[in-house]
Design a protein around this motif. Sequence first.
Motif, PDB file in Angstrom:
ATOM      1  N   LEU A 126       2.226  -5.064  -2.898  1.00 31.06           N
ATOM      2  CA  LEU A 126       0.774  -5.194  -2.709  1.00 31.06           C
ATOM      3  C   LEU A 126       0.171  -3.807  -2.840  1.00 31.06           C
ATOM      4  N   ASP A 127      -0.841  -3.670  -3.722  1.00 29.20           N
ATOM      5  CA  ASP A 127      -1.427  -2.323  -3.838  1.00 29.20           C
ATOM      6  C   ASP A 127      -2.849  -2.356  -4.395  1.00 29.20           C
ATOM      7  N   PHE A 128      -3.445  -1.165  -4.400  1.00 29.81           N
ATOM      8  CA  PHE A 128      -4.865  -0.993  -4.705  1.00 29.81           C
ATOM      9  C   PHE A 128      -5.124  -0.610  -6.158  1.00 29.81           C
ATOM     10  N   ASN A 129      -6.354  -0.916  -6.597  1.00 24.18           N
ATOM     11  CA  ASN A 129      -6.960  -0.167  -7.692  1.00 24.18           C
ATOM     12  C   ASN A 129      -8.167   0.532  -7.072  1.00 24.18           C
ATOM     13  N   HIS A 130      -8.008   1.817  -6.755  1.00 22.88           N
ATOM     14  CA  HIS A 130      -9.088   2.549  -6.075  1.00 22.88           C
ATOM     15  C   HIS A 130     -10.301   2.749  -6.973  1.00 22.88           C
ATOM     16  N   GLU A 131     -10.097   2.607  -8.282  1.00 22.74           N
ATOM     17  CA  GLU A 131     -11.238   2.788  -9.205  1.00 22.74           C
ATOM     18  C   GLU A 131     -12.175   1.587  -9.148  1.00 22.74           C
ATOM     19  N   GLN A 173     -12.325  -3.727  -1.119  1.00 21.55           N
ATOM     20  CA  GLN A 173     -11.186  -2.997  -1.682  1.00 21.55           C
ATOM     21  C   GLN A 173     -10.428  -3.949  -2.593  1.00 21.55           C
ATOM     22  N   TYR A 174     -10.138  -3.455  -3.789  1.00 19.26           N
ATOM     23  CA  TYR A 174      -9.500  -4.276  -4.825  1.00 19.26           C
ATOM     24  C   TYR A 174      -7.991  -4.147  -4.666  1.00 19.26           C
ATOM     25  N   LEU A 175      -7.329  -5.250  -4.408  1.00 20.12           N
ATOM     26  CA  LEU A 175      -5.863  -5.241  -4.285  1.00 20.12           C
ATOM     27  C   LEU A 175      -5.265  -6.385  -5.098  1.00 20.12           C
ATOM     28  N   ARG A 176      -4.056  -6.147  -5.599  1.00 22.27           N
ATOM     29  CA  ARG A 176      -3.287  -7.187  -6.271  1.00 22.27           C
ATOM     30  C   ARG A 176      -1.881  -7.231  -5.664  1.00 22.27           C
ATOM     31  N   ALA A 177      -1.318  -8.446  -5.600  1.00 23.11           N
ATOM     32  CA  ALA A 177       0.071  -8.605  -5.168  1.00 23.11           C
ATOM     33  C   ALA A 177       0.872  -9.095  -6.363  1.00 23.11           C
ATOM     34  N   ALA A 178       1.960  -8.396  -6.663  1.00 22.83           N
ATOM     35  CA  ALA A 178       2.863  -8.832  -7.731  1.00 22.83           C
ATOM     36  C   ALA A 178       4.182  -9.245  -7.106  1.00 22.83           C
ATOM     37  N   ALA A 179       4.680 -10.397  -7.525  1.00 23.06           N
ATOM     38  CA  ALA A 179       5.969 -10.886  -7.034  1.00 23.06           C
ATOM     39  C   ALA A 179       6.861 -11.182  -8.213  1.00 23.06           C
ATOM     40  N   GLY A 180       8.144 -10.889  -8.087  1.00 23.75           N
ATOM     41  CA  GLY A 180       9.104 -11.191  -9.148  1.00 23.75           C
ATOM     42  C   GLY A 180      10.467 -11.456  -8.561  1.00 23.75           C
ATOM     43  N   ARG A 187       0.830  -1.216   0.000  1.00 15.97           N
ATOM     44  CA  ARG A 187       0.000   0.000   0.000  1.00 15.97           C
ATOM     45  C   ARG A 187       0.860   1.261   0.000  1.00 15.97           C
ATOM     46  N   MET A 188       2.023   1.199  -0.610  1.00 16.46           N
ATOM     47  CA  MET A 188       2.961   2.321  -0.601  1.00 16.46           C
ATOM     48  C   MET A 188       3.136   2.930  -1.984  1.00 16.46           C
ATOM     49  N   LEU A 189       3.302   2.096  -3.023  1.00 17.16           N
ATOM     50  CA  LEU A 189       3.544   2.660  -4.364  1.00 17.16           C
ATOM     51  C   LEU A 189       2.386   3.559  -4.796  1.00 17.16           C
ATOM     52  N   GLN A 190       1.189   3.284  -4.292  1.00 15.06           N
ATOM     53  CA  GLN A 190       0.012   4.102  -4.630  1.00 15.06           C
ATOM     54  C   GLN A 190       0.218   5.580  -4.310  1.00 15.06           C
ATOM     55  N   TRP A 191       1.148   5.892  -3.406  1.00 11.25           N
ATOM     56  CA  TRP A 191       1.361   7.283  -2.997  1.00 11.25           C
ATOM     57  C   TRP A 191       2.468   7.977  -3.792  1.00 11.25           C
ATOM     58  N   ALA A 239      -2.694  -1.141  -8.931  1.00  9.35           N
ATOM     59  CA  ALA A 239      -2.729  -2.604  -8.763  1.00  9.35           C
ATOM     60  C   ALA A 239      -2.722  -3.305 -10.112  1.00  9.35           C
ATOM     61  N   ASP A 240      -3.418  -2.720 -11.096  1.00  8.45           N
ATOM     62  CA  ASP A 240      -3.523  -3.370 -12.397  1.00  8.45           C
ATOM     63  C   ASP A 240      -2.392  -2.983 -13.344  1.00  8.45           C
ATOM     64  N   ARG A 241      -1.419  -2.210 -12.842  1.00  6.48           N
ATOM     65  CA  ARG A 241      -0.243  -1.876 -13.673  1.00  6.48           C
ATOM     66  C   ARG A 241       1.011  -2.564 -13.150  1.00  6.48           C
ATOM     67  N   LEU A 242       0.867  -3.336 -12.060  1.00  6.50           N
ATOM     68  CA  LEU A 242       2.068  -3.889 -11.424  1.00  6.50           C
ATOM     69  C   LEU A 242       2.820  -4.829 -12.356  1.00  6.50           C
TER      70      LEU A 242
END
Length: 257
Positions: free
Chosen positions: A129-134, A247-254, A101-105, A167-170
């Motif tokens: 881990l981050d949001f799509n607020h839309e 709340q819509y969240l996605r986690a991206a791992a690489g 919930r940090m990159l969103q800022w 979240a949907d651009r991760l």
Amino acid sequence: MPEATHAVLDRRSLASDHRRLNELLRPGLRVLDVGCGTGAITRGAAAAVGAGGLAVGADVSATLLGRARAAHAAQARLAFVVADAYALPFRRAVDVVTAARMLQWLARPLDALRAMSEAAAPGGAVLVLDFNHERAAWEPRPPESFRRFYAAFLGWRAGAGMDNAIADRLESLFARAGLARVTVTAQDETARRGEPDFEARAGIWADVAASRGHQMVADGAVTEAERSAAEADYRAWVGAEAREHVQYLRAAAGRVC
Ligand SMILES: C[S@@+](CC[C@H](N)C(=O)[O-])C[C@H]1O[C@@H](n2cnc3c(N)ncnc32)[C@H](O)[C@@H]1O
């Protein structure tokens, strides 16, 4: 940052609020939690990596880190450092670098993701881990004053260069940062009436109106009357009518090559 916002961060835990990190952690790993806030999730990470591991929380806010240190001083193998996500003081140093919930800022999330990748040792993991607020959803429809406030919140964030749909651009950000073996998993958070912490969790937007809302007023995004009506109406709606908030969240791992 007002007390209400601290309380939101303090309530979080590794097991319920950063589930993908909980799955990845093993005893002995070194983990860096960027944008750790008051350290509630970082504390869980320290417990998960155990005596042979290490958890470090980093945050740009000295105030939040002061609270993190005060709250978690007794936890072994846990340290906190004031640091900006764009200029992390670690290089090829840890096994897992995460940001929840940090990159969103941030206006330049790709630069921060690159700094996070550089902090990880070769073969290490980067996890965001981050949001799509839309794509947040409420059932039934919340009050109009709040809906106007929320639209203004998204507009205010976008105007400052923040990505409401990050979240949907991760996946694409991870590819551009050169991360390999990228996976994205759904991590939506649903608060349902009847659950013990429903009002606190669904009520997060009243807390946002009570905290960030003042900056929005200062920036001319809403008037104080609109902000305070949204806060009060939304809190009353959560107390009486609300059934569900997602709340819509996605986690991206690489992996770092
Ligand atoms: C919404 S809080 C999330 C806290 C915690 N990760 C969680 O999931 O509960 C966002 C955090 O990111 C921090 N933050 C914002 N910009 C930052 C930056 N440039 N570098 C480091 N931390 C930053 C804020 O101070 C805040 O603690």
